[in-house]
Design a protein around this motif. Sequence first.
Motif, PDB file in Angstrom:
ATOM      1  N   ALA A  75       0.822  -1.211   0.000  1.00 24.94           N
ATOM      2  CA  ALA A  75       0.000   0.000   0.000  1.00 24.94           C
ATOM      3  C   ALA A  75       0.854   1.259   0.000  1.00 24.94           C
ATOM      4  O   ALA A  75       0.575   2.221  -0.730  1.00 24.94           O
ATOM      5  N   ALA A  76       1.915   1.265   0.800  1.00 28.73           N
ATOM      6  CA  ALA A  76       2.811   2.423   0.816  1.00 28.73           C
ATOM      7  C   ALA A  76       3.473   2.605  -0.548  1.00 28.73           C
ATOM      8  O   ALA A  76       3.633   3.732  -1.035  1.00 28.73           O
ATOM      9  N   GLY A  77       3.828   1.489  -1.188  1.00 30.45           N
ATOM     10  CA  GLY A  77       4.410   1.567  -2.521  1.00 30.45           C
ATOM     11  C   GLY A  77       3.437   2.106  -3.554  1.00 30.45           C
ATOM     12  O   GLY A  77       3.836   2.825  -4.478  1.00 30.45           O
ATOM     13  N   LEU A  78       2.144   1.773  -3.402  1.00 27.43           N
ATOM     14  CA  LEU A  78       1.127   2.279  -4.322  1.00 27.43           C
ATOM     15  C   LEU A  78       1.064   3.804  -4.290  1.00 27.43           C
ATOM     16  O   LEU A  78       0.932   4.460  -5.322  1.00 27.43           O
ATOM     17  N   LEU A  79       1.137   4.381  -3.091  1.00 25.90           N
ATOM     18  CA  LEU A  79       1.113   5.840  -2.960  1.00 25.90           C
ATOM     19  C   LEU A  79       2.289   6.472  -3.695  1.00 25.90           C
ATOM     20  O   LEU A  79       2.140   7.477  -4.400  1.00 25.90           O
ATOM     21  N   GLN A  80       3.457   5.865  -3.541  1.00 27.95           N
ATOM     22  CA  GLN A  80       4.640   6.407  -4.207  1.00 27.95           C
ATOM     23  C   GLN A  80       4.531   6.271  -5.724  1.00 27.95           C
ATOM     24  O   GLN A  80       4.862   7.195  -6.464  1.00 27.95           O
ATOM     25  N   ARG A  81       4.043   5.118  -6.189  1.00 28.59           N
ATOM     26  CA  ARG A  81       3.880   4.907  -7.630  1.00 28.59           C
ATOM     27  C   ARG A  81       2.894   5.903  -8.231  1.00 28.59           C
ATOM     28  O   ARG A  81       3.037   6.311  -9.387  1.00 28.59           O
ATOM     29  N   ALA A  82       1.887   6.274  -7.454  1.00 26.56           N
ATOM     30  CA  ALA A  82       0.873   7.207  -7.943  1.00 26.56           C
ATOM     31  C   ALA A  82       1.343   8.658  -7.884  1.00 26.56           C
ATOM     32  O   ALA A  82       0.623   9.558  -8.321  1.00 26.56           O
ATOM     33  N   GLY A  83       2.542   8.903  -7.339  1.00 29.64           N
ATOM     34  CA  GLY A  83       3.100  10.244  -7.320  1.00 29.64           C
ATOM     35  C   GLY A  83       2.739  11.083  -6.122  1.00 29.64           C
ATOM     36  O   GLY A  83       2.928  12.302  -6.139  1.00 29.64           O
ATOM     37  N   PHE A  84       2.252  10.456  -5.046  1.00 29.40           N
ATOM     38  CA  PHE A  84       1.920  11.218  -3.846  1.00 29.40           C
ATOM     39  C   PHE A  84       3.172  11.528  -3.032  1.00 29.40           C
ATOM     40  O   PHE A  84       4.103  10.725  -2.963  1.00 29.40           O
ATOM     41  N   ALA A  85       3.164  12.687  -2.415  1.00 25.10           N
ATOM     42  CA  ALA A  85       4.243  13.074  -1.502  1.00 25.10           C
ATOM     43  C   ALA A  85       3.862  12.686  -0.076  1.00 25.10           C
ATOM     44  O   ALA A  85       2.685  12.546   0.246  1.00 25.10           O
ATOM     45  N   LEU A  86       4.878  12.515   0.763  1.00 24.83           N
ATOM     46  CA  LEU A  86       4.687  12.212   2.192  1.00 24.83           C
ATOM     47  C   LEU A  86       3.749  11.025   2.405  1.00 24.83           C
ATOM     48  O   LEU A  86       2.787  11.099   3.176  1.00 24.83           O
ATOM     49  N   PRO A  87       3.973   9.895   1.729  1.00 24.53           N
ATOM     50  CA  PRO A  87       3.052   8.762   1.827  1.00 24.53           C
ATOM     51  C   PRO A  87       3.134   8.057   3.173  1.00 24.53           C
ATOM     52  O   PRO A  87       4.220   7.864   3.734  1.00 24.53           O
ATOM     53  N   VAL A  88       1.975   7.672   3.690  1.00 21.10           N
ATOM     54  CA  VAL A  88       1.895   6.932   4.956  1.00 21.10           C
ATOM     55  C   VAL A  88       0.832   5.850   4.797  1.00 21.10           C
ATOM     56  O   VAL A  88      -0.245   6.102   4.239  1.00 21.10           O
ATOM     57  N   ALA A  89       1.125   4.641   5.282  1.00 22.47           N
ATOM     58  CA  ALA A  89       0.154   3.549   5.284  1.00 22.47           C
ATOM     59  C   ALA A  89       0.069   2.978   6.692  1.00 22.47           C
ATOM     60  O   ALA A  89       1.096   2.645   7.292  1.00 22.47           O
ATOM     61  N   ASP A  90      -1.140   2.888   7.231  1.00 24.29           N
ATOM     62  CA  ASP A  90      -1.369   2.364   8.577  1.00 24.29           C
ATOM     63  C   ASP A  90      -2.300   1.167   8.525  1.00 24.29           C
ATOM     64  O   ASP A  90      -3.186   1.097   7.666  1.00 24.29           O
ATOM     65  N   LEU A  91      -2.127   0.252   9.467  1.00 26.25           N
ATOM     66  CA  LEU A  91      -2.957  -0.945   9.527  1.00 26.25           C
ATOM     67  C   LEU A  91      -3.802  -0.941  10.790  1.00 26.25           C
ATOM     68  O   LEU A  91      -3.291  -0.731  11.892  1.00 26.25           O
ATOM     69  N   ASP A  92      -5.097  -1.186  10.621  1.00 27.66           N
ATOM     70  CA  ASP A  92      -6.028  -1.356  11.738  1.00 27.66           C
ATOM     71  C   ASP A  92      -6.629  -2.747  11.597  1.00 27.66           C
ATOM     72  O   ASP A  92      -7.427  -2.993  10.694  1.00 27.66           O
ATOM     73  N   ARG A  93      -6.231  -3.669  12.465  1.00 25.25           N
ATOM     74  CA  ARG A  93      -6.749  -5.045  12.394  1.00 25.25           C
ATOM     75  C   ARG A  93      -7.964  -5.168  13.307  1.00 25.25           C
ATOM     76  O   ARG A  93      -7.889  -4.919  14.514  1.00 25.25           O
ATOM     77  N   THR A 113      -2.476   7.619   3.298  1.00 30.39           N
ATOM     78  CA  THR A 113      -2.509   9.075   3.318  1.00 30.39           C
ATOM     79  C   THR A 113      -1.390   9.615   2.442  1.00 30.39           C
ATOM     80  O   THR A 113      -0.235   9.187   2.567  1.00 30.39           O
ATOM     81  N   GLY A 114      -1.722  10.515   1.553  1.00 27.11           N
ATOM     82  CA  GLY A 114      -0.710  11.120   0.689  1.00 27.11           C
ATOM     83  C   GLY A 114      -1.139  12.503   0.244  1.00 27.11           C
ATOM     84  O   GLY A 114      -2.332  12.825   0.218  1.00 27.11           O
ATOM     85  N   TRP A 115      -0.165  13.334  -0.106  1.00 25.53           N
ATOM     86  CA  TRP A 115      -0.410  14.713  -0.525  1.00 25.53           C
ATOM     87  C   TRP A 115      -0.015  14.892  -1.981  1.00 25.53           C
ATOM     88  O   TRP A 115       0.993  14.339  -2.428  1.00 25.53           O
ATOM     89  N   SER A 116      -0.779  15.671  -2.691  1.00 23.70           N
ATOM     90  CA  SER A 116      -0.373  16.072  -4.024  1.00 23.70           C
ATOM     91  C   SER A 116       0.859  16.953  -3.900  1.00 23.70           C
ATOM     92  O   SER A 116       0.890  17.872  -3.069  1.00 23.70           O
ATOM     93  N   PRO A 117       1.899  16.699  -4.658  1.00 22.87           N
ATOM     94  CA  PRO A 117       3.170  17.417  -4.453  1.00 22.87           C
ATOM     95  C   PRO A 117       3.037  18.936  -4.566  1.00 22.87           C
ATOM     96  O   PRO A 117       2.250  19.460  -5.361  1.00 22.87           O
ATOM     97  N   HIS A 118       3.825  19.621  -3.728  1.00 19.59           N
ATOM     98  CA  HIS A 118       3.860  21.094  -3.720  1.00 19.59           C
ATOM     99  C   HIS A 118       5.222  21.522  -3.195  1.00 19.59           C
ATOM    100  O   HIS A 118       5.815  20.846  -2.340  1.00 19.59           O
ATOM    101  N   ASP A 119       5.726  22.644  -3.680  1.00 18.58           N
ATOM    102  CA  ASP A 119       7.071  23.097  -3.296  1.00 18.58           C
ATOM    103  C   ASP A 119       7.207  23.379  -1.810  1.00 18.58           C
ATOM    104  O   ASP A 119       8.319  23.346  -1.274  1.00 18.58           O
TER     105      ASP A 119
END
Length: 296
Positions: A184-202, A266-272
Amino acid sequence: MTAPPRLFDRTLHRRRLDRAASRFAAADFLKARAAGDAVERLEAILREFPLCVDLGARNGAFARALADSDARARIGAVIETDLSGAMLAGRPGAMRVQLDEERLPFAPASLDLVVSTLALHWANDLPGAMIQIRRALKPDGLFIGAVFGGETLTELRRALMEAEAELSDGAGLRVAPFADAYDAAGLLQRAGFALPVADLDRVTVRYSHPLRLIADLRAMGETSALAERAGPLSRPVLARACEIYQARFAGDDGKVPATFDILTLTGWSPHDSQQKPLKPGSAKVSLAEALKPKER
């Protein structure tokens, strides 16, 4: 470019959501949990989001959780969308649009916030859907998405496979595969999101009988919609699967557990203005120096 494999029958999935719409509220506890978690994350972000889209809104769990939150004052219009028109029908108020999450109609850089709770795991091309979301967000726009992942329904999967292998020529795939937190964290990076975070709730839900779990899955619209699914599940196989489920997993009280892993991305659209990782070699103190024992 090679098209992604067609894992899911989206038309079948929509029909099952349509059928589930009238009873969804009786089994929306996981949706409500994921929506509440998304709102809690927004409460910690002290900025405004003038335009928000809720992808896969179902019965409006996110809007209800948001209405009871301090974050509501910082979020403007909320557009609720769903693959199923029946899920959106019959509720007053908010703007609602029936759409396919695989083909978003939003203009580039038009949204401030996109939230999706427990819907996108049915996308055939999840990276592609997330790329569309990122493109629709304005620079420094936010995406919060929750999908089923990891060990979700592992008990049911094992019981069905063993029962079918025992009573027929072979075991077909009955429960969809799910991504793990690393994927999931890799998916965020592949999609071009900045500051990617993946959390698990079991979440472990206990049922008096496996058939009660299956009834909940039907009410959620979460029964299998695999494109290359096996034939109809026969009554003998289902009965044997229930026996295996109870024998392998029941507790002392006779109840059986069902595991649901909720991955929140959670990810952000890139910005300077966003924090950037340090370039290699830019640290002012070497790792060796930092690890030296301190003198007392």
